[in-house]
Design a protein around this motif. Structure first.
Motif, PDB file in Angstrom:
ATOM      1  N   UNK A  49       0.850  -1.187   0.000  1.00 50.59           N
ATOM      2  CA  UNK A  49       0.000   0.000   0.000  1.00 50.59           C
ATOM      3  C   UNK A  49       0.885   1.237   0.000  1.00 50.59           C
ATOM      4  N   UNK A  50       0.664   2.124  -0.993  1.00 52.73           N
ATOM      5  CA  UNK A  50       1.487   3.327  -1.118  1.00 52.73           C
ATOM      6  C   UNK A  50       0.577   4.534  -1.308  1.00 52.73           C
ATOM      7  N   UNK A  51       0.889   5.623  -0.620  1.00 50.42           N
ATOM      8  CA  UNK A  51       0.083   6.845  -0.700  1.00 50.42           C
ATOM      9  C   UNK A  51       0.234   7.515  -2.062  1.00 50.42           C
ATOM     10  N   UNK A  52      -0.827   8.138  -2.520  1.00 51.62           N
ATOM     11  CA  UNK A  52      -0.854   8.813  -3.817  1.00 51.62           C
ATOM     12  C   UNK A  52       0.250   9.861  -3.978  1.00 51.62           C
ATOM     13  N   UNK A  53       0.547  10.687  -2.968  1.00 51.22           N
ATOM     14  CA  UNK A  53       1.619  11.682  -3.155  1.00 51.22           C
ATOM     15  C   UNK A  53       2.975  11.039  -3.483  1.00 51.22           C
ATOM     16  N   UNK A  54       3.250   9.889  -2.920  1.00 49.86           N
ATOM     17  CA  UNK A  54       4.503   9.205  -3.228  1.00 49.86           C
ATOM     18  C   UNK A  54       4.497   8.693  -4.664  1.00 49.86           C
ATOM     19  N   UNK A  55       3.343   8.205  -5.122  1.00 47.73           N
ATOM     20  CA  UNK A  55       3.237   7.773  -6.512  1.00 47.73           C
ATOM     21  C   UNK A  55       3.455   8.958  -7.456  1.00 47.73           C
ATOM     22  N   UNK A  56       2.895  10.089  -7.123  1.00 48.80           N
ATOM     23  CA  UNK A  56       3.077  11.285  -7.957  1.00 48.80           C
ATOM     24  C   UNK A  56       4.545  11.706  -7.970  1.00 48.80           C
ATOM     25  N   UNK A  57       5.209  11.612  -6.830  1.00 48.67           N
ATOM     26  CA  UNK A  57       6.646  11.918  -6.775  1.00 48.67           C
ATOM     27  C   UNK A  57       7.416  10.986  -7.706  1.00 48.67           C
ATOM     28  N   UNK A  58       7.091   9.716  -7.659  1.00 46.77           N
ATOM     29  CA  UNK A  58       7.757   8.738  -8.525  1.00 46.77           C
ATOM     30  C   UNK A  58       7.503   9.074  -9.992  1.00 46.77           C
ATOM     31  N   UNK A  59       6.256   9.391 -10.329  1.00 51.07           N
ATOM     32  CA  UNK A  59       5.881   9.708 -11.716  1.00 51.07           C
ATOM     33  C   UNK A  59       6.579  10.958 -12.244  1.00 51.07           C
ATOM     34  N   UNK A  60       6.995  11.832 -11.361  1.00 51.61           N
ATOM     35  CA  UNK A  60       7.665  13.049 -11.822  1.00 51.61           C
ATOM     36  C   UNK A  60       9.082  12.764 -12.320  1.00 51.61           C
ATOM     37  N   UNK A  61       9.588  11.569 -12.025  1.00 49.51           N
ATOM     38  CA  UNK A  61      10.956  11.211 -12.418  1.00 49.51           C
ATOM     39  C   UNK A  61      11.041  10.019 -13.374  1.00 49.51           C
ATOM     40  N   UNK A  62      10.037   9.166 -13.357  1.00 54.28           N
ATOM     41  CA  UNK A  62      10.121   7.900 -14.083  1.00 54.28           C
ATOM     42  C   UNK A  62       8.916   7.714 -14.992  1.00 54.28           C
ATOM     43  N   UNK A  63       9.129   7.012 -16.107  1.00 52.01           N
ATOM     44  CA  UNK A  63       8.042   6.667 -17.023  1.00 52.01           C
ATOM     45  C   UNK A  63       7.307   5.436 -16.501  1.00 52.01           C
ATOM     46  N   UNK A  64       6.120   5.174 -17.053  1.00 54.93           N
ATOM     47  CA  UNK A  64       5.277   4.075 -16.570  1.00 54.93           C
ATOM     48  C   UNK A  64       6.009   2.729 -16.567  1.00 54.93           C
ATOM     49  N   UNK A  65       6.696   2.399 -17.652  1.00 62.30           N
ATOM     50  CA  UNK A  65       7.416   1.127 -17.713  1.00 62.30           C
ATOM     51  C   UNK A  65       8.511   1.037 -16.669  1.00 62.30           C
ATOM     52  N   UNK A  66       9.176   2.144 -16.414  1.00 63.32           N
ATOM     53  CA  UNK A  66      10.221   2.162 -15.393  1.00 63.32           C
ATOM     54  C   UNK A  66       9.628   1.972 -14.000  1.00 63.32           C
ATOM     55  N   UNK A  67       8.455   2.571 -13.766  1.00 59.05           N
ATOM     56  CA  UNK A  67       7.773   2.406 -12.475  1.00 59.05           C
ATOM     57  C   UNK A  67       7.391   0.943 -12.268  1.00 59.05           C
ATOM     58  N   UNK A  68       6.932   0.302 -13.322  1.00 60.18           N
ATOM     59  CA  UNK A  68       6.610  -1.127 -13.234  1.00 60.18           C
ATOM     60  C   UNK A  68       7.870  -1.912 -12.848  1.00 60.18           C
ATOM     61  N   UNK A  69       8.986  -1.614 -13.501  1.00 60.05           N
ATOM     62  CA  UNK A  69      10.228  -2.327 -13.203  1.00 60.05           C
ATOM     63  C   UNK A  69      10.700  -2.076 -11.770  1.00 60.05           C
ATOM     64  N   UNK A  70      10.631  -0.824 -11.312  1.00 55.81           N
ATOM     65  CA  UNK A  70      11.015  -0.501  -9.937  1.00 55.81           C
ATOM     66  C   UNK A  70      10.143  -1.274  -8.954  1.00 55.81           C
ATOM     67  N   UNK A  71       8.839  -1.302  -9.227  1.00 55.93           N
ATOM     68  CA  UNK A  71       7.893  -2.009  -8.359  1.00 55.93           C
ATOM     69  C   UNK A  71       8.164  -3.508  -8.357  1.00 55.93           C
ATOM     70  N   UNK A  72       8.399  -4.070  -9.530  1.00 60.83           N
ATOM     71  CA  UNK A  72       8.682  -5.506  -9.619  1.00 60.83           C
ATOM     72  C   UNK A  72       9.945  -5.867  -8.862  1.00 60.83           C
ATOM     73  N   UNK A  73      10.998  -5.058  -9.006  1.00 64.29           N
ATOM     74  CA  UNK A  73      12.257  -5.362  -8.313  1.00 64.29           C
ATOM     75  C   UNK A  73      12.082  -5.283  -6.803  1.00 64.29           C
ATOM     76  N   UNK A  74      11.388  -4.255  -6.326  1.00 65.31           N
ATOM     77  CA  UNK A  74      11.154  -4.131  -4.887  1.00 65.31           C
ATOM     78  C   UNK A  74      10.359  -5.333  -4.376  1.00 65.31           C
ATOM     79  N   UNK A  75       9.326  -5.711  -5.103  1.00 64.33           N
ATOM     80  CA  UNK A  75       8.501  -6.856  -4.700  1.00 64.33           C
ATOM     81  C   UNK A  75       9.292  -8.153  -4.741  1.00 64.33           C
TER      82      UNK A  75
END
Length: 98
Positions: A49-75
């Motif tokens: 579970x992640x708060x929306x402001x943190x997701x927006x912070x992530x989106x300001x630096x990374x593209x959708x595919x990169x966010x998927x990869x970051x999420x997959x690696x963390x998981x």
């Protein structure tokens, strides 16, 4: 951390970055890297579970595919750690046990 630190170093993390991971917001990381590390920490501590402001912070630096990869690696690393902890597997140094 011991087993992941060796892998991080092989993939370009500096000694200073590895030593600063516990306080990464004040460490030698770019804003994009800090956003990714904050995201991974939130996924780990919040059981996905992640708060929306943190997701927006992530989106300001990374593209959708990169966010998927970051999420997959963390998981994936959360998975490895949970299995190792449940089975009381001690991490080995690189090359041990081969």
């Amino acid at each position: 951390m011991r087993s992941h630190s060796a892998q991080a170093a092989r993939h370009g993390a500096t000694r200073e970055q590895i030593e600063a991971l516990a306080d990464f917001e004040n460490g030698p990381f770019s804003d994009a890297e800090k956003a990714a590390l904050s995201w991974a920490e939130a996924l780990t501590r919040g059981n996905g579970t992640v708060a929306q402001p943190l997701f927006e912070r992530l989106r300001s630096h990374w593209e959708e595919g990169e966010i998927v990869e970051i999420t997959e690696m963390a998981a994936l690393f959360n998975y490895f750690n949970r299995v190792a902890n449940a089975l009381e597997i001690e991490p080995t140094l690189p090359g041990e046990g081969l």
